[in-house]
Each structure stands twice: as structure tokens, then as C-alpha cells.
Design an enzyme around this catalytic site. Structure first.
Site, PDB file in Angstrom:
ATOM      1  N   HIS A  48      55.099  44.918  28.825  1.00 35.74           N
ATOM      2  CA  HIS A  48      55.032  46.200  28.105  1.00 35.74           C
ATOM      3  C   HIS A  48      55.967  47.251  28.701  1.00 35.74           C
ATOM      4  CE1 HIS A  48      51.503  45.424  25.430  1.00 35.74           C
ATOM      5  NE2 HIS A  48      51.445  44.376  26.248  1.00 35.74           N
ATOM      6  N   ASP A  67      60.677  54.256  29.520  1.00 36.39           N
ATOM      7  CA  ASP A  67      59.386  53.839  28.952  1.00 36.39           C
ATOM      8  C   ASP A  67      59.570  52.534  28.201  1.00 36.39           C
ATOM      9  OD1 ASP A  67      56.720  54.004  28.258  1.00 36.39           O
ATOM     10  OD2 ASP A  67      56.856  56.078  27.577  1.00 36.39           O
TER      11      ASP A  67
HETATM   12  O1  F6P Z   1      51.136  50.406  28.867  1.00 35.07           O
HETATM   13  C1  F6P Z   1      51.619  50.234  30.170  1.00 35.07           C
HETATM   14  C2  F6P Z   1      50.480  50.260  31.166  1.00 35.07           C
HETATM   15  O2  F6P Z   1      50.989  50.080  32.440  1.00 35.07           O
HETATM   16  C3  F6P Z   1      49.433  49.202  30.958  1.00 35.07           C
HETATM   17  O3  F6P Z   1      49.700  47.961  31.541  1.00 35.07           O
HETATM   18  C4  F6P Z   1      48.282  49.885  31.583  1.00 35.07           C
HETATM   19  O4  F6P Z   1      47.073  49.312  31.283  1.00 35.07           O
HETATM   20  C5  F6P Z   1      48.430  51.297  31.100  1.00 35.07           C
HETATM   21  O5  F6P Z   1      49.808  51.514  31.163  1.00 35.07           O
HETATM   22  C6  F6P Z   1      47.606  52.334  31.825  1.00 35.07           C
HETATM   23  O6  F6P Z   1      47.679  52.205  33.204  1.00 35.07           O
HETATM   24  P1  F6P Z   1      46.440  51.787  34.101  1.00 35.07           P
HETATM   25  O7  F6P Z   1      45.879  50.494  33.565  1.00 35.07           O
HETATM   26  O8  F6P Z   1      46.992  51.662  35.471  1.00 35.07           O
HETATM   27  O9  F6P Z   1      45.444  52.891  33.963  1.00 35.07           O
END
Ligand code: F6P
Length: 469
Positions: free
Chosen positions: A160, A368
Site C-alpha cells: 500500500h 503517499d
Molecule cells: O495505509 C497504509 C498504512 O500504513 C496501513 O498499513 C496501516 O494500517 C495504516 O496506514 C495506519 O497505520 P497503523 O496501522 O500503524 O495505525
């Protein structure tokens, strides 16, 4: 009707069951939930809880068409695997922040240990022929471990985040091991052609591998497929949320406080990749260089807290708080405060309501993977009087939205201030024209198209024989 193989999605973060906290959930959780709600299947991942014991089985329960299988993390693993290797090594590295990337061998060991543990706990839930779709940088080695344990499934991986340029990626001591892990999947998905090209460059220059035009890669003694499959949104779902009673109620509450002023909105996790300080500086330049806009505009920046145990996020929070205080201190009038900085999350419906009444959606990450907020802002607009999207060229979403958005370099704060002025003074005809162009792309490249593009490739891969594993 043909029987589709069962879908098993694996991700570190599993969507909160109600989508209440989704402003902080990130694009992965939103995209995967939208995909899984339609197909049904298993969603395996971290429960969000930590424990002092080594977990021995996943907690399994069903909600609607989705069977959740959740695993706690040992407290020490959580620190080193999630807080350490995932969030202080891979996250900054993949977003081109070598200056913030920490290369710590113990974190790397914990990362591999947790990936093996996840694979061991998922294995008993798998059936031969399942489509196992692993998501994001937390779980790169998981496919390799599943194969080693003998799983007879098709294995896909989707990244992602961006995949960085080879010269950036090479700074990580374990660059080769992690690409070897990636090479053990059957289908490897990236957000954009740029990410795919960078992966290919690494494979060709560092491994002497090859990638053909149809995406077939030969490297590390294996053959697999690599493709670009940009994530999309569920357009109709966003339209329904934006026009729901809750969205209207929330939007009215905000509109009542604007006294007819234009609203500019930014919504992000409070993350250093999102370019929030640069965005605030650009807004300040708008107030300084376009005095006619003073008193006519309010900027609402909603930044849900994120990864609060990571020191770089604390630093960012302080920077943003200082800047916000400075801008409001210098520019406010007795009856007008230019900036609202809100450090909490809202329901998705409320956010869509805010988007609908905002004249500008300001989405200016420094880097991003995709950025679903940009797409949601567009889909939430009123077709008769749509707002303007200002979008960073370094967001994957620019691939789809570049025809209708005002595309900016987020580092160039003067350029962003100009774009703000342009958006605030744009005619309704031009706004409609740009919006329609963006909507037609969003509809064509929605979340269903994403899921189908990836899974149809994965489904066409021959199932490994028992002896291959
Ligand atoms: O969308 C990218 C991302 O890194 C996901 O893998 C992740 O779940 C999200 O952002 C939010 O971050 P976190 O899981 O560390 O809260």
C-alpha cells in the site's frame, strides 16, 4: 456458477468492526474492508491487543460475511516489530525518509519472528486452494514462511505504500532478504507504475533478474507476476455517506460557524509523510500574499493521532501545534480565526459531510502510496456545486485524478498557496467540469476493479503441488 476459491486476507491492522475510528485507520483498512464485504472470506491479523504470553491460536469470530481471525502480539514483539521495524525502518524508508530510518538488527529479528508466528497461526485455518492475499510492509516475509510451512495456496502480496527508488532502498541492510521474500509470492501488486518500475530496477540491477512486458518476473530462481493495481474507493458508498442524515447534521453544525466563509479541509493521520507543516505554511502564505482572502476562508485540519509511541510522531505533533498557534496568533482577528486544528478522529459519515461543504480539499503528502482521502473528497461533493481538489504530485492518487485536480509540488509552498487562491476563485463551470472528469475515473477504477484486477491474476496461477512447497 463457478465456485470462487476462498479469499483469506492478511494484514497487520484489521478494521475496527464498526468503522467509527476510520479517520485514523488508514487506506488499507478502508480498502480491504470494502473488498472483503463483497466477497466474504477470512480476515487474519493483529487484534490490536498486546499480551505477556506467546499467543498459541487466533481468536476466530464471524461478523456478516467476514470471519475475523485475530492474534495478540507479545508486548516486546509489538515494540520491536510494529513500533520498531515496521514504523521506524520500513515506513520512513519506503517514504524516502532515510534520515528517519533506523536499522536495528534486533528489530529485524523481531519482524521475522512475528511474521513466522503469524504464518504458524494462520496455517491451521487454511484450506488447499485458498487465495491468500497479504497486505503491506508489516508482513513482507509472511508468504515465504507460509510456503516453508507447506501451505498449498496461491499467495498474493499488495504494497500500500510506495516502493522506493533502488538507491534509497539499498541503504537498508536487509534489502536483499526482503526482496527475496517478495519473490516468493505468486502475484505482487504495487500502487502505481512508478513503484513497479522501481521494483523492477532493483530486480534487474541487483539480482540480475528479468521482468517481461506482461509482468512476468524471473528472479531468485522463481517465476511470478508483478503488476500495478491502484487501489480505488467504493464511490456509491461514499456518495451515500456524504448525503446521509448524520453527514448533513454534522456539516450543518460546521457550516453554522463559518458565517458564509469558504472552508478548506485537510484530513490525515498525524504522520510526517502527509506534509502537514508544509501545508500550514502554504495556508499562511495565502493569507499573506492574497489579502483579499483574509476573513473569507477557514482552514480545518483534522489530524487523527497515529503511532503515538514513535518519537518522530511526537516531534511532528509539537511542530504542528507550534505552527498552528503561530498562524492563529499572527493572523486572527477579534471575529475570525483562520485555522482550526483538530487532533481527533470523526466518524466516516461526519467526514464525508465536512468534505461536501468544503470548497477545497487539500491533500498534499510529501509521499503517499495512494491516498484514499483525495478520492473520498471528490466522491463526496455536491454535483451542482463541487469543490476543488488540490493534490500532491507525490500521492499515488495523482495517477487517477491529475486531469481534474490542481496538482502541486507539496514542497513548493508558494505553488500550493497559488493553487489555494485559484481554487477559491474558480468558476462553478470549471469546478463542475473538473469534478466530472475525476468522478468518471473514480468510477472506472473503483475498489471492485482493484480487487478483481489483483485476484483474477492470482486465481490464474497454478496451485503449487504438494512437492513444490
Ligand atoms: O495505509 C497504509 C498504512 O500504513 C496501513 O498499513 C496501516 O494500517 C495504516 O496506514 C495506519 O497505520 P497503523 O496501522 O500503524 O495505525
Amino acid at each position: 456458477m463457478r465456485n470462487l476459491p476462498r479469499l483469506v486476507v492478511v494484514s497487520n491492522r484489521v478494521t475496527p468492526l464498526t468503522m467509527r475510528q476510520a479517520a485514523s485507520a488508514g487506506g488499507l483498512a478502508v480498502g480491504v474492508l470494502a473488498a472483503l464485504q463483497r466477497t466474504g472470506g477470512i480476515w487474519f491479523g493483529w487484534s490490536g491487543e498486546t499480551t505477556h504470553r506467546t499467543p498459541t491460536a487466533a481468536k476466530v469470530f464471524r461478523t456478516g460475511r467476514i470471519t475475523y481471525a485475530l492474534v495478540d502480539l507479545r508486548e516486546s514483539d509489538f515494540e520491536a516489530y510494529y513500533g520498531g521495524f515496521a514504523n521506524r525502518t520500513l515506513w520512513p524508508l519506503f517514504h524516502y525518509r532515510i534520515d528517519l530510518a533506523n536499522y536495528d538488527h534486533d528489530w529485524y529479528k523481531a519482524y521475522r519472528r512475528v511474521n513466522l508466528q503469524f504464518a504458524e497461526l494462520l496455517l491451521p485455518l487454511l484450506e488447499d486452494g485458498d487465495l491468500v492475499w497479504v497486505h503491506d510492509y508489516h508482513l513482507i516475509p509472511m508468504g515465504f514462511e507460509l510456503r516453508r510451512l507447506g501451505a498449498r495456496v496461491r499467495l498474493g502480496f499488495f504494497l500500500h505504500t510506495p516502493f522506493p527508488a533502488a538507491q534509497v532502498y539499498l541503504t537498508m541492510p536487509w534489502h536483499r532478504q526482503l526482496v527475496a521474500d517478495l519473490c516468493s509470492y505468486d502475484v505482487l501488486g504495487f500502487q502505481t507504475e512508478v513503484d513497479l518500475r522501481q521494483f523492477r530496477e532493483y530486480v534487474e540491477l541487483e539480482l540480475g533478474g528479468q521482468m517481461q512486458l506482461d509482468g512476468t518476473v524471473r528472479a531468485m530462481g522463481r517465476e511470478f507476476v508483478a503488476l500495478a493495481a491502484p487501489v480505488g474507493i467504493d464511490v456509491e458508498d461514499v456518495v451515500a455517506m456524504a448525503t446521509s442524515a448524520e453527514a448533513r447534521r454534522q456539516a450543518l453544525r460546521v457550516a453554522a460557524t463559518l458565517a458564509g466563509r469558504h472552508l478548506v479541509i485537510g484530513v490525515d493521520r498525524l504522520d510526517y509523510t502527509k506534509g502537514i507543516p508544509e501545508r500550514l505554511r502554504a495556508f499562511e502564505l495565502l493569507l499573506r500574499d492574497y489579502p483579499a482572502q483574509r476573513r473569507r476562508v477557514t482552514f480545518m485540519q483534522i489530524s487523527a493521532p497515529s503511532r503515538e509511541s514513535v518519537p518522530e510522531y511526537l516531534d511532528l505533533r509539537q511542530t504542528v501545534e507550534l505552527l498552528t498557534g503561530h498562524i492563529n496568533g499572527v493572523h486572527s482577528e477579534a471575529d475570525w480565526v483562520p485555522l482550526r486544528y483538530i487532533n481527533r478522529s470523526f466518524t466516516r459519515r461526519a467526514l464525508m459531510g465536512f468534505f461536501r461543504i468544503s470548497r477545497i480539499g487539500l491533500v498534499t503528502p510529501l509521499r503517499d502510496g495512494m491516498n484514499l482521502v483525495a478520492m473520498e473528497y471528490v466522491a463526496a461533493q455536491d454535483p451542482e456545486d463541487p469543490g476543488v481538489l488540490i493534490l500532491s504530485r507525490f500521492a499515488g492518487a495523482a495517477v487517477h485524478l491529475r486531469d481534474g485536480a490542481l496538482v502541486v509540488n507539496p514542497y513548493d509552498v508558494h505553488h500550493v498557496a497559488e493553487a489555494l487562491h485559484e481554487g477559491l476563485t474558480m468558476s462553478v463551470e470549471e469546478r463542475r467540469d473538473r469534478w466530472e472528469r475525476m468522478m468518471s475515473v473514480l468510477r472506472r477504477h473503483d475498489v471492485v476493479a482493484w480487487r478483481q484486477r489483483f485476484l483474477s491474476r492470482l486465481e490464474s496461477v497454478p496451485l503449487p503441488q504438494a512437492s513444490d512447497a
